[in-house]
Design an enzyme around this catalytic site. Structure first.
Site, PDB file in Angstrom:
ATOM      1  N   SER A 197       0.821  -1.213   0.000  1.00 32.23           N
ATOM      2  CA  SER A 197       0.000   0.000   0.000  1.00 32.23           C
ATOM      3  C   SER A 197       0.854   1.262   0.000  1.00 32.23           C
ATOM      4  O   SER A 197       1.619   1.498  -0.932  1.00 32.23           O
ATOM      5  CB  SER A 197      -0.966  -0.047   1.190  1.00 32.23           C
TER       6      SER A 197
ATOM      7  N   ASP B  96      -9.787  -6.014  -4.484  1.00 32.36           N
ATOM      8  CA  ASP B  96      -9.269  -4.804  -3.859  1.00 32.36           C
ATOM      9  C   ASP B  96     -10.102  -3.600  -4.286  1.00 32.36           C
ATOM     10  O   ASP B  96     -10.101  -3.210  -5.459  1.00 32.36           O
ATOM     11  CB  ASP B  96      -7.802  -4.587  -4.259  1.00 32.36           C
TER      12      ASP B  96
ATOM     13  N   HIS C 125      -7.677  -5.416  -0.297  1.00 30.90           N
ATOM     14  CA  HIS C 125      -6.508  -4.605   0.022  1.00 30.90           C
ATOM     15  C   HIS C 125      -5.881  -4.986   1.356  1.00 30.90           C
ATOM     16  O   HIS C 125      -4.658  -5.001   1.493  1.00 30.90           O
ATOM     17  CB  HIS C 125      -6.910  -3.129   0.045  1.00 30.90           C
TER      18      HIS C 125
END
Length: 409
Positions: free
Chosen positions: A155, A329, A360
């Site tokens: 991320s 995601d 995610h």
């Protein structure tokens, strides 16, 4: 093993069941799982003192893991032996280093600021990439005696890699390969309700942050913005672009108090600027990965010499990049990841998990993570762990001589 839920930081937001550790520091988690641990500190050019955690394997190829927003080195450890990425990489033969960006629970010191000072928190992920990563990577390379390393991140940690590679190509040249898990770069197709709720009021929130001297806690700041923006006559006159925010704020329990289930809740450890910068990407009129917008042409000209923030130069990055994503995601969508792939010059792997529901946050909470993702990542990373006996010997000797010289001269 006994599990506790929830745990601190990112795990608290996700309500993840993780092992009960007596001392909740990365080093204690490493030792609890039967591995050696070291703790190091490095100071950035602007005075932040960052903690580095290490699972040492001297002479082996270095892998460096950068944390995500509201995370820390612990994010790569909490699932425990046999599941957490850091332990899997050590078992695969790597010398594992884990970073803790400024503002994480383990990097709260500064050469002259206190973490209670609002000025301490005036940073975003640009600083994580342009200042924190260089300081940590230069230290890791010098300490380990290695000439290059492997970079891994999830991320915002992946975001920080592209910032560093754009701003410091000299250091990117020392990254042998980057393994990035759902990096937050292009966000125009995000379905993340947190970002979509904040995007219409970025400039208002930015101004409130300066006026109220609140840069540390995004959730508490958004509560104050909602109190001002979404009540009484003000609410009736609210522009259409702000109504989504006010609708969500109005559904919150109590007088605009955002709990864990609210899309306006952000876990402790995220700064206001990190959140707003990401929301700016979600609201771009064209797909762009650009620097922070200070909210006015005048402010941008003062910072950049241009009324519009400059784009990061993805087209100049030659580091081999491996991208791993989940079909489910909603934050960093597969469509945005495909766009990222098209903008990079040297993508060696673009992988989607075979689990259609993989989202995610599965990278940090999925108890089937090895089957769903890490087995494929390890297959790609293991060849980088191999070094010739000569190179290992040179590395160990170089490191020994540095320590010897430091001690006796």
């Amino acid at each position: 093993m006994t599990y506790c839920s929830p745990m601190w930081g990112l795990a608290l937001l996700l309500m993840v069941a993780v092992p009960c550790y007596t001392h909740r520091t990365p080093a204690s988690i490493i030792q609890y799982n039967g591995y050696p641990a070291e703790v190091h500190n490095v100071t950035t050019k602007d005075g932040y003192i960052l903690q580095l955690d290490r699972i040492p394997r001297p002479g082996a190829r270095v892998v460096f893991l950068a944390n995500q927003m509201a995370g820390s080195a612990a994010s790569y450890l909490v699932l425990g032996k046999g599941k957490a990425l850091a332990f899997l990489l050590y078992d695969a033969g790597f010398d594992v280093w884990l970073g803790n960006f400024r503002g994480t629970p383990f990097s709260l010191n500064h050469v002259h600021l206190k973490s209670s000072d609002d000025a301490f928190w005036k940073f975003g992920w640009h600083e994580n990439g342009a200042l924190d990563n260089p300081a940590m990577l230069e230290y890791v390379l010098a300490r380990s005696g290695q000439r290059d390393l492997v970079f891994g991140a999830h991320s915002m940690g992946g975001t920080s890699f592209f910032v560093m590679a754009s701003e410091r190509p000299d250091l990117a040249a020392r990254v042998r390969a980057a393994f990035l898990f759902a990096p937050a770069v292009f966000m125009t197709r995000t379905k993340d309700e947190h970002l979509l709720a904040v995007e219409p009021i970025v400039n208002i929130t930015q101004a409130a942050s300066e006026r109220l001297h609140e840069h540390r806690r995004p959730t508490q700041l958004l509560e104050k913005v909602a109190d001002e923006l979404c009540t009484g006559a003000t609410s009736a006159a609210t522009a259409t672009s702000r109504r989504q925010f006010c609708d969500i704020a109005g559904r919150a329990a109590g007088p605009h108090r955002f709990g864990y289930t609210s899309p306006l809740y952000f876990a402790d450890g995220a700064t206001v600027r990190q959140v707003l910068h990401t929301a700016q990407l979600a609201g771009s009129q064209r797909p762009a990965f650009r620097q922070y917008d200070y909210g006015s042409e005048a402010a941008n000209v003062a910072q950049y010499g241009s009324p519009v923030p400059p784009d990061y130069r993805l087209d100049t990055i030659t580091t081999p990049v491996y991208l791993y994503n989940g079909k489910g995601d909603l934050t960093c969508t597969p469509a945005d990841q495909v766009l990222l792939k098209s903008r990079l010059r040297n993508v060696r792997r673009f992988f989607l998990s075979p689990n259609d529901a993989f989202g995610h946050y599965n990278f940090v909470r999925d108890r089937d993570i090895v089957k769903d993702m890490w087995q494929f990542v390890l297959a790609d990373m293991k060849p980088f762990a191999k070094q010739s006996l000569l190179k290992k010997s040179i590395s160990i000797l170089r490191n020994f001589m540095k320590q010897f010289t430091k001690t006796f001269w």
